[in-house]
Scaffold this motif. Structure first.
Motif, PDB file in Angstrom:
ATOM      1  N   ALA A 111       2.163  -0.724 -16.144  1.00 33.39           N
ATOM      2  CA  ALA A 111       2.099  -0.743 -14.689  1.00 33.39           C
ATOM      3  C   ALA A 111       0.646  -0.584 -14.280  1.00 33.39           C
ATOM      4  CB  ALA A 111       2.951   0.377 -14.088  1.00 33.39           C
ATOM      5  N   VAL A 112       0.341  -0.988 -13.047  1.00 35.63           N
ATOM      6  CA  VAL A 112      -1.012  -0.852 -12.500  1.00 35.63           C
ATOM      7  C   VAL A 112      -0.905  -0.172 -11.143  1.00 35.63           C
ATOM      8  CG1 VAL A 112      -3.138  -2.047 -11.856  1.00 35.63           C
ATOM      9  CG2 VAL A 112      -1.695  -2.975 -13.682  1.00 35.63           C
ATOM     10  N   SER A 113      -1.748   0.826 -10.915  1.00 31.69           N
ATOM     11  CA  SER A 113      -1.673   1.602  -9.675  1.00 31.69           C
ATOM     12  C   SER A 113      -2.165   0.787  -8.478  1.00 31.69           C
ATOM     13  CB  SER A 113      -2.493   2.887  -9.814  1.00 31.69           C
ATOM     14  OG  SER A 113      -3.876   2.592  -9.901  1.00 31.69           O
ATOM     15  N   PRO A 114      -1.772   1.171  -7.252  1.00 35.75           N
ATOM     16  CA  PRO A 114      -2.168   0.425  -6.048  1.00 35.75           C
ATOM     17  C   PRO A 114      -3.676   0.368  -5.853  1.00 35.75           C
ATOM     18  CG  PRO A 114      -0.372   1.949  -5.559  1.00 35.75           C
ATOM     19  CD  PRO A 114      -0.854   2.281  -6.950  1.00 35.75           C
ATOM     20  N   LEU A 115      -4.087  -0.659  -5.127  1.00 39.84           N
ATOM     21  CA  LEU A 115      -5.486  -0.851  -4.754  1.00 39.84           C
ATOM     22  C   LEU A 115      -5.697  -0.397  -3.310  1.00 39.84           C
ATOM     23  CD1 LEU A 115      -6.007  -4.502  -6.049  1.00 39.84           C
ATOM     24  CD2 LEU A 115      -6.547  -2.389  -7.276  1.00 39.84           C
ATOM     25  N   HIS A 116      -6.884   0.132  -3.050  1.00 37.16           N
ATOM     26  CA  HIS A 116      -7.241   0.524  -1.699  1.00 37.16           C
ATOM     27  C   HIS A 116      -8.665   0.046  -1.418  1.00 37.16           C
ATOM     28  CE1 HIS A 116      -3.695   3.113  -1.584  1.00 37.16           C
ATOM     29  NE2 HIS A 116      -4.056   3.534  -2.787  1.00 37.16           N
ATOM     30  N   PRO A 117      -8.934  -0.447  -0.211  1.00 38.37           N
ATOM     31  CA  PRO A 117     -10.316  -0.854   0.107  1.00 38.37           C
ATOM     32  C   PRO A 117     -11.219   0.360   0.278  1.00 38.37           C
ATOM     33  CG  PRO A 117      -8.909  -1.071   2.040  1.00 38.37           C
ATOM     34  CD  PRO A 117      -8.002  -0.692   0.893  1.00 38.37           C
ATOM     35  N   ARG A 118     -12.399   0.296  -0.311  1.00 35.03           N
ATOM     36  CA  ARG A 118     -13.376   1.373  -0.073  1.00 35.03           C
ATOM     37  C   ARG A 118     -13.803   1.365   1.396  1.00 35.03           C
ATOM     38  NH1 ARG A 118     -15.500   3.684  -4.662  1.00 35.03           N
ATOM     39  NH2 ARG A 118     -15.110   2.580  -6.624  1.00 35.03           N
ATOM     40  N   ASP A 119     -14.092   0.178   1.869  1.00 29.76           N
ATOM     41  CA  ASP A 119     -14.468  -0.005   3.264  1.00 29.76           C
ATOM     42  C   ASP A 119     -13.430  -0.922   3.899  1.00 29.76           C
ATOM     43  OD1 ASP A 119     -15.515  -0.672   5.714  1.00 29.76           O
ATOM     44  OD2 ASP A 119     -17.473  -1.291   4.950  1.00 29.76           O
ATOM     45  N   PRO A 120     -12.536  -0.398   4.744  1.00 33.93           N
ATOM     46  CA  PRO A 120     -11.465  -1.218   5.329  1.00 33.93           C
ATOM     47  C   PRO A 120     -11.965  -2.394   6.157  1.00 33.93           C
ATOM     48  CG  PRO A 120     -11.010   1.117   5.633  1.00 33.93           C
ATOM     49  CD  PRO A 120     -12.422   1.013   5.138  1.00 33.93           C
ATOM     50  N   ALA A 121     -13.213  -2.373   6.553  1.00 33.87           N
ATOM     51  CA  ALA A 121     -13.751  -3.453   7.375  1.00 33.87           C
ATOM     52  C   ALA A 121     -14.245  -4.636   6.545  1.00 33.87           C
ATOM     53  CB  ALA A 121     -14.891  -2.933   8.249  1.00 33.87           C
ATOM     54  N   ARG A 122     -14.273  -4.484   5.222  1.00 32.88           N
ATOM     55  CA  ARG A 122     -14.782  -5.547   4.360  1.00 32.88           C
ATOM     56  C   ARG A 122     -13.675  -6.099   3.469  1.00 32.88           C
ATOM     57  NH1 ARG A 122     -18.247  -2.887   0.632  1.00 32.88           N
ATOM     58  NH2 ARG A 122     -18.461  -4.970  -0.246  1.00 32.88           N
ATOM     59  N   PRO A 123     -13.781  -7.384   3.020  1.00 31.56           N
ATOM     60  CA  PRO A 123     -12.795  -7.936   2.083  1.00 31.56           C
ATOM     61  C   PRO A 123     -12.745  -7.107   0.802  1.00 31.56           C
ATOM     62  CG  PRO A 123     -14.213  -9.666   2.964  1.00 31.56           C
ATOM     63  CD  PRO A 123     -14.818  -8.362   3.397  1.00 31.56           C
ATOM     64  N   ALA A 124     -11.545  -6.981   0.240  1.00 32.75           N
ATOM     65  CA  ALA A 124     -11.369  -6.183  -0.979  1.00 32.75           C
ATOM     66  C   ALA A 124     -10.317  -6.856  -1.851  1.00 32.75           C
ATOM     67  CB  ALA A 124     -10.942  -4.761  -0.623  1.00 32.75           C
ATOM     68  N   HIS A 125     -10.623  -6.991  -3.141  1.00 27.38           N
ATOM     69  CA  HIS A 125      -9.650  -7.607  -4.041  1.00 27.38           C
ATOM     70  C   HIS A 125      -9.960  -7.252  -5.490  1.00 27.38           C
ATOM     71  CE1 HIS A 125     -12.895 -10.747  -3.814  1.00 27.38           C
ATOM     72  NE2 HIS A 125     -12.725 -10.700  -5.120  1.00 27.38           N
ATOM     73  N   ARG A 126      -8.973  -7.492  -6.335  1.00 30.65           N
ATOM     74  CA  ARG A 126      -9.091  -7.317  -7.793  1.00 30.65           C
ATOM     75  C   ARG A 126      -8.606  -8.606  -8.448  1.00 30.65           C
ATOM     76  NH1 ARG A 126      -5.186  -5.525 -11.726  1.00 30.65           N
ATOM     77  NH2 ARG A 126      -6.068  -4.352 -13.485  1.00 30.65           N
ATOM     78  N   ASP A 127      -9.449  -9.208  -9.289  1.00 32.57           N
ATOM     79  CA  ASP A 127      -9.139 -10.468  -9.959  1.00 32.57           C
ATOM     80  C   ASP A 127      -8.918 -10.226 -11.449  1.00 32.57           C
ATOM     81  OD1 ASP A 127      -9.599 -11.627  -7.511  1.00 32.57           O
ATOM     82  OD2 ASP A 127     -11.509 -12.563  -8.068  1.00 32.57           O
ATOM     83  N   VAL A 128      -7.782 -10.660 -11.962  1.00 29.58           N
ATOM     84  CA  VAL A 128      -7.504 -10.552 -13.389  1.00 29.58           C
ATOM     85  C   VAL A 128      -6.878 -11.842 -13.890  1.00 29.58           C
ATOM     86  CG1 VAL A 128      -7.197  -8.038 -13.374  1.00 29.58           C
ATOM     87  CG2 VAL A 128      -5.220  -9.532 -13.054  1.00 29.58           C
ATOM     88  N   LEU A 129      -7.021 -12.065 -15.186  1.00 28.16           N
ATOM     89  CA  LEU A 129      -6.326 -13.156 -15.863  1.00 28.16           C
ATOM     90  C   LEU A 129      -5.328 -12.528 -16.822  1.00 28.16           C
ATOM     91  CD1 LEU A 129      -6.012 -16.179 -16.413  1.00 28.16           C
ATOM     92  CD2 LEU A 129      -7.730 -15.948 -18.217  1.00 28.16           C
ATOM     93  N   VAL A 130      -4.043 -12.671 -16.506  1.00 22.48           N
ATOM     94  CA  VAL A 130      -2.984 -12.158 -17.367  1.00 22.48           C
ATOM     95  C   VAL A 130      -2.479 -13.316 -18.219  1.00 22.48           C
ATOM     96  CG1 VAL A 130      -0.662 -11.176 -17.468  1.00 22.48           C
ATOM     97  CG2 VAL A 130      -2.312 -10.328 -15.774  1.00 22.48           C
ATOM     98  N   THR A 131      -2.483 -13.132 -19.529  1.00 18.91           N
ATOM     99  CA  THR A 131      -2.025 -14.159 -20.462  1.00 18.91           C
ATOM    100  C   THR A 131      -0.990 -13.533 -21.373  1.00 18.91           C
ATOM    101  OG1 THR A 131      -4.235 -15.153 -20.422  1.00 18.91           O
ATOM    102  CG2 THR A 131      -2.725 -15.896 -22.150  1.00 18.91           C
ATOM    103  N   THR A 132       0.153 -14.214 -21.509  1.00 16.97           N
ATOM    104  CA  THR A 132       1.227 -13.700 -22.354  1.00 16.97           C
ATOM    105  C   THR A 132       1.567 -14.709 -23.446  1.00 16.97           C
ATOM    106  OG1 THR A 132       3.053 -14.600 -21.031  1.00 16.97           O
ATOM    107  CG2 THR A 132       2.176 -12.441 -20.386  1.00 16.97           C
ATOM    108  N   LEU A 133       1.981 -14.181 -24.608  1.00 17.17           N
ATOM    109  CA  LEU A 133       2.438 -15.021 -25.707  1.00 17.17           C
ATOM    110  C   LEU A 133       3.834 -14.593 -26.109  1.00 17.17           C
ATOM    111  CD1 LEU A 133      -0.742 -15.375 -25.871  1.00 17.17           C
ATOM    112  CD2 LEU A 133      -0.378 -15.827 -28.309  1.00 17.17           C
ATOM    113  N   ALA A 134       4.731 -15.550 -26.183  1.00 19.11           N
ATOM    114  CA  ALA A 134       6.103 -15.298 -26.621  1.00 19.11           C
ATOM    115  C   ALA A 134       6.421 -16.241 -27.779  1.00 19.11           C
ATOM    116  CB  ALA A 134       7.097 -15.527 -25.479  1.00 19.11           C
TER     117      ALA A 134
END
Length: 247
Positions: A222-245
């Motif tokens: 699991a991954v915990s929630p994200l919060h903006p440091r500065d609510p007036a500015r854009p905020a995001h987290r970018d990841v590449l999730v890759t799975t193998l089955a």
């Protein structure tokens, strides 16, 4: 690479530093800046939006042979199996495909092949435990590879939930999360749990190129929630999730 294979096979997880990941992939540190451009071309995840999470994504699917051959698969619905994601078990979800440029990205091919080697190490460990009569680790087989570039937005008045389903499995053999970037966010701590629900690892992916690997058969995540440091500015987290089955 061998350290990662041994660690995932023995304890269920491993974290590669950006330098280690770049070395194993045969790229320089500047590659993460170039890759980040693809995250500007993601589209809304309507299923997450229904639950109040602002998330952008795409989906790519490939077939990886044990010899390292990579074949794109036809684009179709994304369905997760039973005993995995509690929100979407056996639900058909449809996402926009990877762009042609992203599908042809050399570092993506290198990553998929590297993950195939780690997954093969899990197979070999399982066969060793099965005994001498089990087929050898080089037995024919293929991997279904799913590539998920995600951008989770953290905005005032919305929930920035990287995993809105909470603690879950993906129903695969190997899961990897590669951090591409973080902008104006706090939170986003990745936690792994054993089958009894005990926390076995927790890390905040903070530097682009950091790669978290986990044996999805033996762990929950699991991954915990994200919060903006500065609510007036854009905020995001970018990841590449890759799975193998295993196929």
């Amino acid at each position: 690479m061998e350290e990662a294979r041994r660690a995932v096979a023995s304890r269920g997880w491993h974290v590669m530093s950006p330098a280690e990941a770049a070395r194993c992939l045969g790229v320089d540190a500047g590659v993460w800046v170039r890759l980040a451009a693809y995250w500007e071309d993601l589209v809304e995840d309507p299923y997450a939006a229904e639950r109040g999470t602002s998330r952008l994504r795409r989906l790519g699917e490939f077939l990886l042979s044990r010899a390292g051959g990579i074949t794109p698969l036809p684009h179709g619905a994304f369905v997760q199996p039973e005993d995995s994601n509690p929100l979407y078990v056996d639900v058909e979800r449809h996402f926009e495909p990877l762009t042609d440029a992203f599908r042809a990205e050399p570092v993506l091919e290198a990553l998929v092949r590297m993950l195939g080697e780690v997954a093969a190490g899990l197979d070999a460990a399982g066969l060793d435990a099965a005994g001498p009569d089990a087929p050898g680790p080089d037995a024919p087989g293929e991997w279904i590879v799913r590539v998920h570039p995600f951008r989770v937005l953290a905005q005032a008045g919305t929930r920035g939930l990287p995993t809105p389903e909470g603690r879950h499995k993906d129903g695969v053999t190997l899961v990897s999360s590669l951090l591409i970037g973080r902008e104006n966010v706090t939170g986003g701590r990745s936690t792994l749990y054993d089958e009894d629900g005990r926390e076995i690892a927790a890390i905040t992916l903070s530097e682009p190129g950091t790669l978290l690997l986990s044996d999805d058969r033996a762990t929950w995540h699991a991954v915990s929630p994200l919060h903006p440091r500065d609510p007036a500015r854009p905020a995001h987290r970018d990841v590449l999730v890759t799975t193998l089955a295993a196929r």
